[in-house]
Motif scaffolding. Structure first.
Motif, PDB file in Angstrom:
ATOM      1  N   HIS A 114       6.904 -13.346   4.575  1.00  0.00           N
ATOM      2  CA  HIS A 114       5.651 -12.966   5.246  1.00  0.00           C
ATOM      3  C   HIS A 114       4.481 -13.605   4.511  1.00  0.00           C
ATOM      4  CE1 HIS A 114       2.615  -9.597   6.438  1.00  0.00           C
ATOM      5  NE2 HIS A 114       2.438 -10.706   7.134  1.00  0.00           N
ATOM      6  N   THR A 120      -4.113  -6.455   3.535  1.00  0.00           N
ATOM      7  CA  THR A 120      -3.072  -6.209   4.531  1.00  0.00           C
ATOM      8  C   THR A 120      -2.949  -4.718   4.802  1.00  0.00           C
ATOM      9  OG1 THR A 120      -1.319  -6.051   2.865  1.00  0.00           O
ATOM     10  CG2 THR A 120      -1.775  -8.236   3.787  1.00  0.00           C
ATOM     11  N   ARG A 121      -2.309  -4.416   5.926  1.00  0.00           N
ATOM     12  CA  ARG A 121      -2.009  -3.033   6.285  1.00  0.00           C
ATOM     13  C   ARG A 121      -0.585  -2.969   6.819  1.00  0.00           C
ATOM     14  NH1 ARG A 121      -5.874   0.826   7.432  1.00  0.00           N
ATOM     15  NH2 ARG A 121      -4.524   1.618   9.091  1.00  0.00           N
ATOM     16  N   ASP A 123       2.381  -2.431   5.366  1.00  0.00           N
ATOM     17  CA  ASP A 123       3.527  -2.664   4.479  1.00  0.00           C
ATOM     18  C   ASP A 123       4.717  -3.241   5.244  1.00  0.00           C
ATOM     19  OD1 ASP A 123       5.102  -2.757   2.217  1.00  0.00           O
ATOM     20  OD2 ASP A 123       5.679  -0.633   2.322  1.00  0.00           O
ATOM     21  N   GLY A 126       7.830  -4.070   2.985  1.00  0.00           N
ATOM     22  CA  GLY A 126       8.511  -2.864   2.519  1.00  0.00           C
ATOM     23  C   GLY A 126       9.295  -2.181   3.623  1.00  0.00           C
ATOM     24  N   ARG A 127       8.710  -2.121   4.801  1.00  0.00           N
ATOM     25  CA  ARG A 127       9.383  -1.456   5.918  1.00  0.00           C
ATOM     26  C   ARG A 127      10.588  -2.251   6.399  1.00  0.00           C
ATOM     27  NH1 ARG A 127       4.722  -0.008  10.063  1.00  0.00           N
ATOM     28  NH2 ARG A 127       6.477   0.918  11.208  1.00  0.00           N
ATOM     29  N   CYS A 129      12.418  -4.194   4.475  1.00  0.00           N
ATOM     30  CA  CYS A 129      13.454  -4.002   3.450  1.00  0.00           C
ATOM     31  C   CYS A 129      14.121  -2.641   3.599  1.00  0.00           C
ATOM     32  CB  CYS A 129      12.838  -4.145   2.059  1.00  0.00           C
ATOM     33  SG  CYS A 129      12.365  -5.843   1.627  1.00  0.00           S
ATOM     34  N   ASP A 130      13.332  -1.623   3.954  1.00  0.00           N
ATOM     35  CA  ASP A 130      13.906  -0.290   4.181  1.00  0.00           C
ATOM     36  C   ASP A 130      14.895  -0.302   5.340  1.00  0.00           C
ATOM     37  OD1 ASP A 130      12.422   0.766   2.125  1.00  0.00           O
ATOM     38  OD2 ASP A 130      10.860   1.608   3.413  1.00  0.00           O
ATOM     39  N   THR A 136      10.259 -10.916   1.851  1.00  0.00           N
ATOM     40  CA  THR A 136       9.318 -10.990   0.744  1.00  0.00           C
ATOM     41  C   THR A 136       7.961 -11.396   1.315  1.00  0.00           C
ATOM     42  OG1 THR A 136       9.917 -13.293   0.305  1.00  0.00           O
ATOM     43  CG2 THR A 136      11.079 -11.604  -0.953  1.00  0.00           C
TER      44      THR A 136
END
Length: 231
Positions: A114, A120-121, A123, A126-127, A129-130, A136
């Protein structure tokens, strides 16, 4: 007899984006007074081992190295800009939520990179990857704040002022710079997230576009008498 007052449209995005948005508009006095500019962070973009790019703004495109990688984009304008420099770009959503849903459904193999701004807003990395995807992120540009100039302050004094705001960052900068805003000012927010970035007194009265797109913003302005001429 009431005299018709031509509204003023105040555009505070970086100048290239503001000039593009203003092109062909009719029914308003357009004032371009940028409150930020796009500058590179100097970050090195290394594409070795990257299977695809995530692009959430067309602002990233000038900083891309030559590549023909697939690109999952937010919005048609970002996708078009990415295709213009050789990427295999597709519209993966109208906003971050749509993008994440598309990638969750498609589950592309390999690492997704990314490329984004410093502000930024959501995440996204992170989301993803979850959700079990390999993602990355790298900030390659900054939305650097500009001090409001005379044109900005003059526009705030005009009756029937219309202010379209396209990002939470734009909303925060505008709210900070716009002291003594007239009660008849009309703020149009691209999304609820943009409206939420405003102080409560401003955000509570903001008009929110039905979709987070330039076309939807245009429809909102048309409802206020500001229309775009056909090409």
């Amino acid at each position: 007899m009431q005299v018709h007052q031509t509204p003023t449209l105040l555009l505070t995005r970086p100048r290239p984006a503001s000039e593009r948005f203003a092109k062909g508009l009719d029914g308003a006095n357009v004032v371009i007074a940028p409150l930020m500019e796009i500058v590179g962070t100097g970050a090195e973009i290394t594409l070795g081992g990257v299977a695809g790019l995530i692009l959430t703004s067309e602002a990233v495109v000038p900083f891309l190295p030559p590549t023909t990688l697939p690109a999952f984009c937010v919005g048609p304008r970002t996708a078009a800009a990415a295709r213009a420099v050789g990427l295999q770009a597709e519209v993966a959503g109208a906003d971050a939520e749509g993008l994440i849903q598309t990638l969750a459904d498609r589950r592309p193999d390999g690492r997704l990179l990314h490329l984004h701004g410093t502000h930024t807003r959501g995440d996204i990395v992170g989301r993803l990857c979850d959700l079990g995807l390999h993602a990355t992120g790298l900030a390659v540009y900054d939305q650097r704040e500009l001090a409001p100039g005379p044109a900005f302050h003059d526009a705030l004094t005009r009756p029937d002022l219309i202010v379209p705001l396209f990002s939470p960052r734009s909303a925060k900068l505008f709210a900070h710079a716009a002291q003594g805003l007239r009660a008849d000012t009309k703020i149009i927010a691209l999304s609820q997230a943009v409206a939420d970035a405003l102080p409560h007194a401003m955000g509570a009265h903001a008009m929110i576009a039905p979709a987070p797109t330039g076309d939807a913003m245009g429809e909102m302005m048309a409802s206020l008498g500001v229309k775009r001429n056909s090409p």
